[in-house]
Write an enzyme that holds these catalytic residues in place. Structure first.
Site, short mmCIF file in Angstrom:
data_model
loop_
_atom_site.label_atom_id
_atom_site.label_comp_id
_atom_site.label_asym_id
_atom_site.label_seq_id
_atom_site.Cartn_x
_atom_site.Cartn_y
_atom_site.Cartn_z
N SER A 135 41.47 46.23 27.28
CA SER A 135 40.10 45.70 27.13
C SER A 135 40.14 44.63 26.04
O SER A 135 40.97 44.70 25.13
CB SER A 135 39.15 46.81 26.70
OG SER A 135 37.90 46.28 26.30
N TYR A 148 37.00 53.85 21.30
CA TYR A 148 37.38 53.08 22.50
C TYR A 148 38.33 51.94 22.12
O TYR A 148 39.38 51.75 22.75
CB TYR A 148 36.12 52.54 23.17
CG TYR A 148 36.38 51.80 24.46
CD1 TYR A 148 36.63 52.49 25.63
CD2 TYR A 148 36.36 50.40 24.51
CE1 TYR A 148 36.87 51.81 26.82
CE2 TYR A 148 36.59 49.72 25.69
CZ TYR A 148 36.84 50.43 26.85
OH TYR A 148 37.08 49.75 28.02
N ALA A 150 40.22 51.65 19.43
CA ALA A 150 41.52 52.17 18.97
C ALA A 150 42.37 52.59 20.17
O ALA A 150 43.58 52.33 20.21
CB ALA A 150 41.30 53.35 18.02
N SER A 151 41.73 53.22 21.15
CA SER A 151 42.49 53.64 22.33
C SER A 151 43.06 52.44 23.07
O SER A 151 44.21 52.43 23.50
CB SER A 151 41.63 54.50 23.26
OG SER A 151 40.68 53.72 23.98
N LYS A 152 42.27 51.39 23.19
CA LYS A 152 42.71 50.21 23.96
C LYS A 152 43.71 49.36 23.17
O LYS A 152 44.62 48.77 23.75
CB LYS A 152 41.50 49.39 24.39
CG LYS A 152 40.60 50.11 25.40
CD LYS A 152 41.35 50.46 26.68
CE LYS A 152 40.43 51.03 27.75
NZ LYS A 152 41.14 51.32 28.99
P1 NAD Z 1 34.46 53.41 36.02
O1 NAD Z 1 33.79 54.54 35.29
O2 NAD Z 1 33.70 52.69 37.06
O3 NAD Z 1 35.82 53.91 36.65
C1 NAD Z 1 36.72 54.73 35.93
C2 NAD Z 1 37.36 55.71 36.88
O4 NAD Z 1 38.26 56.51 36.10
C3 NAD Z 1 36.35 56.67 37.54
O5 NAD Z 1 36.60 56.75 38.94
C4 NAD Z 1 36.61 58.00 36.85
O6 NAD Z 1 36.39 59.12 37.70
C5 NAD Z 1 38.10 57.86 36.49
N1 NAD Z 1 38.48 58.73 35.38
C6 NAD Z 1 37.79 58.98 34.24
N2 NAD Z 1 38.46 59.87 33.49
C7 NAD Z 1 39.58 60.18 34.18
C8 NAD Z 1 40.67 61.05 33.93
N3 NAD Z 1 40.72 61.82 32.82
N4 NAD Z 1 41.66 61.11 34.84
C9 NAD Z 1 41.61 60.39 35.98
N5 NAD Z 1 40.59 59.57 36.28
C10 NAD Z 1 39.60 59.47 35.39
O7 NAD Z 1 34.96 52.42 34.87
P2 NAD Z 1 35.53 50.92 34.92
O8 NAD Z 1 34.59 50.08 34.18
O9 NAD Z 1 35.96 50.53 36.28
O10 NAD Z 1 36.80 51.08 33.98
C11 NAD Z 1 38.14 51.06 34.46
C12 NAD Z 1 39.06 50.71 33.30
O11 NAD Z 1 38.76 49.39 32.85
C13 NAD Z 1 38.88 51.62 32.08
O12 NAD Z 1 40.14 51.84 31.50
C14 NAD Z 1 38.01 50.81 31.17
O13 NAD Z 1 38.19 51.17 29.82
C15 NAD Z 1 38.53 49.42 31.47
N6 NAD Z 1 37.63 48.34 31.10
C16 NAD Z 1 36.39 48.25 31.66
C17 NAD Z 1 35.57 47.19 31.29
C18 NAD Z 1 34.21 47.02 31.86
O14 NAD Z 1 33.46 46.18 31.33
N7 NAD Z 1 33.83 47.73 32.89
C19 NAD Z 1 36.01 46.24 30.38
C20 NAD Z 1 37.28 46.36 29.84
C21 NAD Z 1 38.08 47.41 30.22
#
Ligand code: NAD
Length: 249
Positions: A135, A148, A150-152
Site C-alpha cells: 500500500s 496498517y 507498519a504491516s504494509k
Molecule cells: P477487500 O476487503 O475487498 O478484500 C480483501 C479480501 O481478503 C476479502 O475477500 C477477505 O475475505 C480476504 N481476507 C481477509 N482476511 C483474510 C485472511 N485472514 N485470510 C484470507 N483471506 C482474508 O479489500 P481490498 O481493498 O481489495 O484489499 C486487498 C489488498 O489490497 C489488502 O492487502 C489491502 O491492504 C490492499 N490495499 C487496498 C487498498 C484500497 O484502497 N482498497 C489500497 C492499498 C492496498
C-alpha cells in the site's frame, strides 16, 4: 492470454483487488485458485476457471494444508498474488494491542507464511513469480495507520529480501503499492471526509477501480517481466510521487 497455462494462487481472491486479479488472471489464460477466509469449506475444484479455497493466511497449519491441496490438484504454482488483507484507520493512541496484533498477523505474517510455502513449491519446480499487495501507506506516514502502515511497510521490505533470497531459484518477487481503490475494505475504512482528502491528495483526482490494479499484477506475473524483481510499483494515481497538488484560488 499473457498467463496462458499458468497456475495462479490469489489470496483474498473473492473480493476487491484480489477478486479483480483472480478474474483478470482467468481471462489471461491462467488456472486460478482464489484462497480466501470467506470461501466455503471443502476441496478445491480444478475444473473451475477460478476455484475458491478456504484459507486464513495467518494460520500456518491452514497455509501448509492449502498449498498441499493446490499442489495435489494442480501439480505446480507458477504465480502467487497475495492480496488478502485487513485494515482500519485508528489514531495511534487508541490502537489496542489485540487489533495491532491481528492486522500484523493477517497482513505481514500472512505474507511470510503464504510466500514461504509457495516459494518452496516454486523452488522445487524451477521458478515462479510472487506479487505482494502492499500500500502507499507502507511507504508514507498516513494518518491513523500505525498498525496498517507498519504491516504494509513490513510487506515491502520482506518482499525485497525475498527477491534477493529467492533469485537463485528463478523466483521473482515484486510489490504493488496501491493508492485508494474502491473496494469493500475502503467502504468500511474511509468516511466521506477521509475520502475527500484522499481524492484531493491524488493527482488523478479519484479512487482507482480494482480492475486498474489487476493489469500491473498481470505484467509482473507474465514472462514480459522476466528481468523484474524487487520492484515496489505504486499504482496510486500519482499520490506517492506528488507534493502540493493545487494552487490556492
Ligand atoms: P477487500 O476487503 O475487498 O478484500 C480483501 C479480501 O481478503 C476479502 O475477500 C477477505 O475475505 C480476504 N481476507 C481477509 N482476511 C483474510 C485472511 N485472514 N485470510 C484470507 N483471506 C482474508 O479489500 P481490498 O481493498 O481489495 O484489499 C486487498 C489488498 O489490497 C489488502 O492487502 C489491502 O491492504 C490492499 N490495499 C487496498 C487498498 C484500497 O484502497 N482498497 C489500497 C492499498 C492496498
Amino acid at each position: 492470454m499473457r498467463l496462458n497455462g499458468k497456475v495462479a494462487l490469489v489470496t483474498g481472491g473473492l473480493s476487491g483487488i484480489g477478486g479483480a486479479i483472480a478474474e483478470r488472471f482467468g481471462a489471461e489464460g491462467a488456472r486460478v485458485i482464489a484462497a480466501d477466509i470467506a470461501a466455503p469449506a471443502g476441496a478445491v475444484d480444478p475444473s473451475t476457471d477460478v476455484a475458491p479455497l478456504r484459507l486464513d493466511v495467518s494460520d500456518s497449519a491452514m497455509v501448509e494444508a492449502a498449498v498441499a491441496e493446490v499442489l495435489g490438484k494442480y501439480r505446480r504454482i507458477d504465480c502467487l498474488v497475495h492480496a488478502a488483507g485487513i485494515g482500519r484507520d485508528i489514531p495511534f493512541l487508541e490502537t489496542g494491542i489485540d487489533e495491532f496484533d491481528r492486522i500484523i498477523a493477517v497482513n505481514l505474517r500472512g505474507t511470510f507464511l503464504v510466500g514461504q510455502a509457495c516459494a518452496r513449491a516454486m523452488r522445487d519446480q524451477g521458478g515462479g513469480s510472487i506479487v505482494n499487495i502492499a500500500s502507499v501507506s507502507g511507504m508514507r506516514g498516513n494518518v491513523g495507520r500505525s498498525a496498517y502502515g507498519a504491516s504494509k511497510g513490513g510487506v515491502v521490505i520482506l518482499s525485497q529480501v525475498m527477491a534477493v533470497d529467492l533469485a537463485a531459484y528463478g523466483i521473482r518477487v515484486n510489490v504493488i503499492a496501491p493508492g485508494p481503490v474502491d473496494t469493500p475494505l475502503v467502504a468500511r475504512m474511509h468516511s466521506s471526509a477521509i475520502r475527500e482528502r484522499w481524492t484531493d491528495h491524488t493527482p488523478l483526482g479519484r479512487y482507482a477501480q480494482p480492475e486498474e490494479i489487476a493489469g500491473a499484477a498481470v505484467y509482473l506475473c507474465s514472462d514480459d517481466a522476466s528481468y523484474a524483481t524487487g520492484i515496489v510499483l505504486p499504482v496510486d494515481g500519482g499520490f506517492s510521487g506528488s507534493g502540493l497538488t493545487a494552487l490556492a484560488d
